[in-house]
Every structure is written in C-alpha cells, then in structure tokens.
Design a protein around this motif. Structure first.
Motif, PDB file in Angstrom:
ATOM      1  N   ILE A   6       0.848  -1.185   0.000  1.00  0.00           N
ATOM      2  CA  ILE A   6       0.000   0.000   0.000  1.00  0.00           C
ATOM      3  C   ILE A   6       0.887   1.240   0.000  1.00  0.00           C
ATOM      4  O   ILE A   6       1.732   1.410   0.880  1.00  0.00           O
ATOM      5  CB  ILE A   6      -0.924   0.054   1.239  1.00  0.00           C
ATOM      6  N   ILE A   7       0.710   2.114  -0.996  1.00  0.00           N
ATOM      7  CA  ILE A   7       1.416   3.393  -1.037  1.00  0.00           C
ATOM      8  C   ILE A   7       0.699   4.346  -0.088  1.00  0.00           C
ATOM      9  O   ILE A   7      -0.478   4.653  -0.270  1.00  0.00           O
ATOM     10  CB  ILE A   7       1.428   3.975  -2.462  1.00  0.00           C
ATOM     11  N   HIS A   8       1.416   4.830   0.947  1.00  0.00           N
ATOM     12  CA  HIS A   8       0.744   5.611   1.987  1.00  0.00           C
ATOM     13  C   HIS A   8       1.681   6.660   2.563  1.00  0.00           C
ATOM     14  O   HIS A   8       2.863   6.396   2.802  1.00  0.00           O
ATOM     15  CB  HIS A   8       0.285   4.673   3.109  1.00  0.00           C
ATOM     16  N   VAL A   9       1.166   7.867   2.766  1.00  0.00           N
ATOM     17  CA  VAL A   9       1.912   8.932   3.446  1.00  0.00           C
ATOM     18  C   VAL A   9       1.741   8.731   4.945  1.00  0.00           C
ATOM     19  O   VAL A   9       0.619   8.567   5.433  1.00  0.00           O
ATOM     20  CB  VAL A   9       1.395  10.323   3.032  1.00  0.00           C
ATOM     21  N   SER A  10       2.836   8.733   5.673  1.00  0.00           N
ATOM     22  CA  SER A  10       2.796   8.300   7.073  1.00  0.00           C
ATOM     23  C   SER A  10       2.187   9.324   8.022  1.00  0.00           C
ATOM     24  O   SER A  10       1.722   8.967   9.105  1.00  0.00           O
ATOM     25  CB  SER A  10       4.214   7.947   7.550  1.00  0.00           C
ATOM     26  N   LYS A  11       2.176  10.617   7.644  1.00  0.00           N
ATOM     27  CA  LYS A  11       1.647  11.642   8.541  1.00  0.00           C
ATOM     28  C   LYS A  11       0.582  12.471   7.831  1.00  0.00           C
ATOM     29  O   LYS A  11       0.765  12.902   6.693  1.00  0.00           O
ATOM     30  CB  LYS A  11       2.774  12.565   9.017  1.00  0.00           C
ATOM     31  N   GLY A  12      -0.532  12.698   8.534  1.00  0.00           N
ATOM     32  CA  GLY A  12      -1.567  13.566   8.007  1.00  0.00           C
ATOM     33  C   GLY A  12      -2.624  12.885   7.163  1.00  0.00           C
ATOM     34  O   GLY A  12      -3.569  13.531   6.702  1.00  0.00           O
ATOM     35  N   PRO A  80       7.984 -12.629  -7.239  1.00  0.00           N
ATOM     36  CA  PRO A  80       7.643 -12.879  -8.650  1.00  0.00           C
ATOM     37  C   PRO A  80       6.511 -12.022  -9.196  1.00  0.00           C
ATOM     38  O   PRO A  80       6.498 -11.680 -10.385  1.00  0.00           O
ATOM     39  CB  PRO A  80       7.261 -14.365  -8.668  1.00  0.00           C
ATOM     40  N   GLN A  81       5.555 -11.650  -8.354  1.00  0.00           N
ATOM     41  CA  GLN A  81       4.411 -10.858  -8.790  1.00  0.00           C
ATOM     42  C   GLN A  81       3.859 -10.099  -7.594  1.00  0.00           C
ATOM     43  O   GLN A  81       3.835 -10.619  -6.478  1.00  0.00           O
ATOM     44  CB  GLN A  81       3.336 -11.774  -9.374  1.00  0.00           C
ATOM     45  N   VAL A  82       3.400  -8.872  -7.822  1.00  0.00           N
ATOM     46  CA  VAL A  82       3.001  -8.022  -6.705  1.00  0.00           C
ATOM     47  C   VAL A  82       1.749  -7.234  -7.064  1.00  0.00           C
ATOM     48  O   VAL A  82       1.515  -6.900  -8.231  1.00  0.00           O
ATOM     49  CB  VAL A  82       4.156  -7.067  -6.330  1.00  0.00           C
ATOM     50  N   LEU A  83       0.930  -6.962  -6.051  1.00  0.00           N
ATOM     51  CA  LEU A  83      -0.211  -6.066  -6.152  1.00  0.00           C
ATOM     52  C   LEU A  83       0.135  -4.792  -5.395  1.00  0.00           C
ATOM     53  O   LEU A  83       0.530  -4.849  -4.230  1.00  0.00           O
ATOM     54  CB  LEU A  83      -1.457  -6.714  -5.542  1.00  0.00           C
ATOM     55  N   VAL A  84      -0.005  -3.631  -6.055  1.00  0.00           N
ATOM     56  CA  VAL A  84       0.299  -2.349  -5.422  1.00  0.00           C
ATOM     57  C   VAL A  84      -0.952  -1.481  -5.486  1.00  0.00           C
ATOM     58  O   VAL A  84      -1.485  -1.216  -6.571  1.00  0.00           O
ATOM     59  CB  VAL A  84       1.474  -1.629  -6.114  1.00  0.00           C
ATOM     60  N   LEU A  85      -1.411  -1.035  -4.323  1.00  0.00           N
ATOM     61  CA  LEU A  85      -2.587  -0.185  -4.214  1.00  0.00           C
ATOM     62  C   LEU A  85      -2.206   1.137  -3.573  1.00  0.00           C
ATOM     63  O   LEU A  85      -1.366   1.157  -2.665  1.00  0.00           O
ATOM     64  CB  LEU A  85      -3.674  -0.851  -3.360  1.00  0.00           C
ATOM     65  N   GLU A  86      -2.811   2.233  -4.027  1.00  0.00           N
ATOM     66  CA  GLU A  86      -2.657   3.484  -3.312  1.00  0.00           C
ATOM     67  C   GLU A  86      -3.711   3.550  -2.216  1.00  0.00           C
ATOM     68  O   GLU A  86      -4.704   2.810  -2.228  1.00  0.00           O
ATOM     69  CB  GLU A  86      -2.721   4.657  -4.291  1.00  0.00           C
ATOM     70  N   TYR A 148       2.182  -6.183 -11.212  1.00  0.00           N
ATOM     71  CA  TYR A 148       3.306  -6.340 -12.122  1.00  0.00           C
ATOM     72  C   TYR A 148       4.243  -7.434 -11.635  1.00  0.00           C
ATOM     73  O   TYR A 148       4.148  -7.904 -10.499  1.00  0.00           O
ATOM     74  CB  TYR A 148       4.057  -5.023 -12.336  1.00  0.00           C
ATOM     75  N   ASP A 149       5.140  -7.847 -12.537  1.00  0.00           N
ATOM     76  CA  ASP A 149       6.026  -8.957 -12.201  1.00  0.00           C
ATOM     77  C   ASP A 149       7.439  -8.459 -11.912  1.00  0.00           C
ATOM     78  O   ASP A 149       7.753  -7.273 -12.065  1.00  0.00           O
ATOM     79  CB  ASP A 149       6.018 -10.013 -13.310  1.00  0.00           C
ATOM     80  N   LEU A 150       8.288  -9.378 -11.501  1.00  0.00           N
ATOM     81  CA  LEU A 150       9.657  -9.063 -11.103  1.00  0.00           C
ATOM     82  C   LEU A 150      10.434  -8.432 -12.248  1.00  0.00           C
ATOM     83  O   LEU A 150      11.193  -7.472 -12.043  1.00  0.00           O
ATOM     84  CB  LEU A 150      10.353 -10.340 -10.624  1.00  0.00           C
ATOM     85  N   GLU A 151      10.261  -8.948 -13.453  1.00  0.00           N
ATOM     86  CA  GLU A 151      11.012  -8.433 -14.589  1.00  0.00           C
ATOM     87  C   GLU A 151      10.662  -6.972 -14.882  1.00  0.00           C
ATOM     88  O   GLU A 151      11.542  -6.177 -15.228  1.00  0.00           O
ATOM     89  CB  GLU A 151      10.753  -9.302 -15.826  1.00  0.00           C
ATOM     90  N   PHE A 152       9.402  -6.614 -14.762  1.00  0.00           N
ATOM     91  CA  PHE A 152       9.013  -5.208 -14.931  1.00  0.00           C
ATOM     92  C   PHE A 152       9.682  -4.352 -13.860  1.00  0.00           C
ATOM     93  O   PHE A 152      10.229  -3.283 -14.153  1.00  0.00           O
ATOM     94  CB  PHE A 152       7.497  -5.062 -14.844  1.00  0.00           C
ATOM     95  N   ALA A 153       9.622  -4.796 -12.609  1.00  0.00           N
ATOM     96  CA  ALA A 153      10.226  -4.036 -11.513  1.00  0.00           C
ATOM     97  C   ALA A 153      11.724  -3.844 -11.739  1.00  0.00           C
ATOM     98  O   ALA A 153      12.266  -2.757 -11.481  1.00  0.00           O
ATOM     99  CB  ALA A 153       9.971  -4.742 -10.184  1.00  0.00           C
TER     100      ALA A 153
END
Length: 246
Positions: A6-12, A80-86, A148-153
């Motif tokens: 999860i992409i997250h700003v830690s304060k506020g 190998p594969q990841v889910l990324v959410l904002e 996305y997968d490892l190769e993309f990263a």
C-alpha cells in the motif's frame, strides 16, 4: 494470496489508513504491507537531485519515490508478482476471485504491468472480446491499482537508478513501454477506483477536494469520461490497435 503493498503517506493521512485497514479485509485481503518511507520530509537534496527534475511537484516526487521503493523491494526480495494499491483504493466486491482470474490469464508471460484501476477510462466496447479480461495497451492509466512482475520491476528500478525523470509515476510507466520493452494491460472489468477521484478523499496530487459537492461534481464529470468518451473516442480505441507485444 499475491504479495500486496500500500502506497501511503505516514503523517496527516490517518483517515486513509483507517479506510485501508477496514476496507481491504472486507474485500478478502488481510496480509499487506505499507510503504511509509518516501514522504516529502524524506526527500533529501541528494534524492531530489538524483531522481527528479524540478518540473515535478513535491507530492509527485514523493508518490514516484514510494512506488520506486516498492519496486526496489520487489527486486531485492525477488518477489515474482506483486499487487500495489494506493491508500484511497476502493475495491470491487469479489476482488480476490476476479484478480485470480486475471493472474491466470497472464500466466506464462513476463515483463508486464496490469492496470486494474478504472481511472475514468474503460476498454472500449468495440475492443472487448468474450472470455477475455486483459487487453494489451499502448499506454498506462493512473496508479491506484497495479499488478506487475519481477522483470518489470527490475527494468523500472534500473531506469530510475540511472536517470533523472521529469514525469510522474503514471506517465513514466506509459512513456517507457517501448524503450524498456514491457507490456501494459488494461482490464475489463477494472477492479479499483480511487477515493480521491470520487470525492471521498481530498488529493494533494491533483488538488481535488472532498465532500458532497466534490462527490456530485465527480459523478457527472468522471461518469461522462468513463461511460461515454471511453467508447466513442477514436483516440481511445487506437490505444488498443496495432500494439507491439514484447
């Protein structure tokens, strides 16, 4: 279950963390990791000079750097594969089952990014095919929901480690597809909407406000873009025609 960040700003942005911690388990995701590093306060002069041109705003820099740190973690841990959410993600009902269908469809491929967010853009009706969920596209949408997968990263980390960028993360992904030779897919149906686009949350990146007025305004504006323009625009259709697959 797929590794989830999860992409997250830690304060506020405590309301967004509360949203994620209640919403994701409701949708079947109980194991996820926040990327808290990369806040604006963490962007030292050295980081800013090595990664970004001055064309980017501080929120854009922070968002890109957080995505970079997730990609770097994927590479370091060989995920190998990841889910990324904002952190304003709104997931559809049956999210896990639908995502598994997408993962099955991409099985055997490499160097890909799957954009699962609506982002006021749908795969045009004229492009859709029965029993197909993933559609090769020439560009990216926003970054509220990505697989996305490892190769993309690996490709993205190598690029960002060696280049000063003047594009935000969503544009950068779309811009570098042909240079780095990876595939971008849009999905039908999309599985994620961003609360900052619907008026639920304010957005420092886009300048959108929250509240009833913003929600109603967004309903009309984004509704037209999503459900009318997506299907009538020749430019939209052209994004899916004669796409080179790498």
């Amino acid at each position: 279950m797929i590794k989830t960040f999860i992409i997250h700003v830690s304060k506020g942005y405590e309301d967004r963390r509360q949203h994620i911690d209640s919403h994701l388990p409701e949708r079947g995701i109980t194991d996820y990791e926040y990327m808290l590093r990369g806040d604006i306060d963490d962007l030292t002069p050295d980081i800013r000079n090595n990664f970004f041109s001055d064309r980017l705003s501080l929120p854009e820099m922070s968002c890109l750097y957080k995505h970079y740190l997730v990609m770097k973690k994927v590479v370091e841990e060989q995920i190998p594969q990841v889910l990324v959410l904002e952190d304003d993600a709104l997931l559809v009902e049956g999210f896990v089952e639908k995502l598994e269908k997408f993962r099955e469809e991409i099985k055997g491929e490499s160097r890909y990014l799957i954009n699962i967010e609506e982002a006021s853009n749908l795969v045009p009706l004229s492009i859709r095919k029965p029993n197909q969920s993933l559609y090769l596209c020439k560009t990216n949408k926003l970054t509220g929901g990505l697989v996305y997968d490892l190769e993309f990263a690996e490709k993205m980390v190598e690029l960002l480690d060696s280049t000063v960028t003047d594009a935000p993360i969503d544009g950068l992904i779309g811009n570098e597809r042909q240079t780095l030779h990876y595939n971008i897919y849009w999905t039908h149906p999309p599985l994620v909407r961003q609360g900052s686009k619907t008026g639920i949350f304010a957005s420092e990146l886009s300048g959108r406000s929250s509240g009833l007025y913003a929600t109603v305004r967004s309903w009309f504006k984004e509704g037209y873009r999503t459900h009318v323009r997506s299907h009538l625009s020749k430019k939209q259709k052209a994004l899916f025609e004669n796409v080179t697959k790498y």
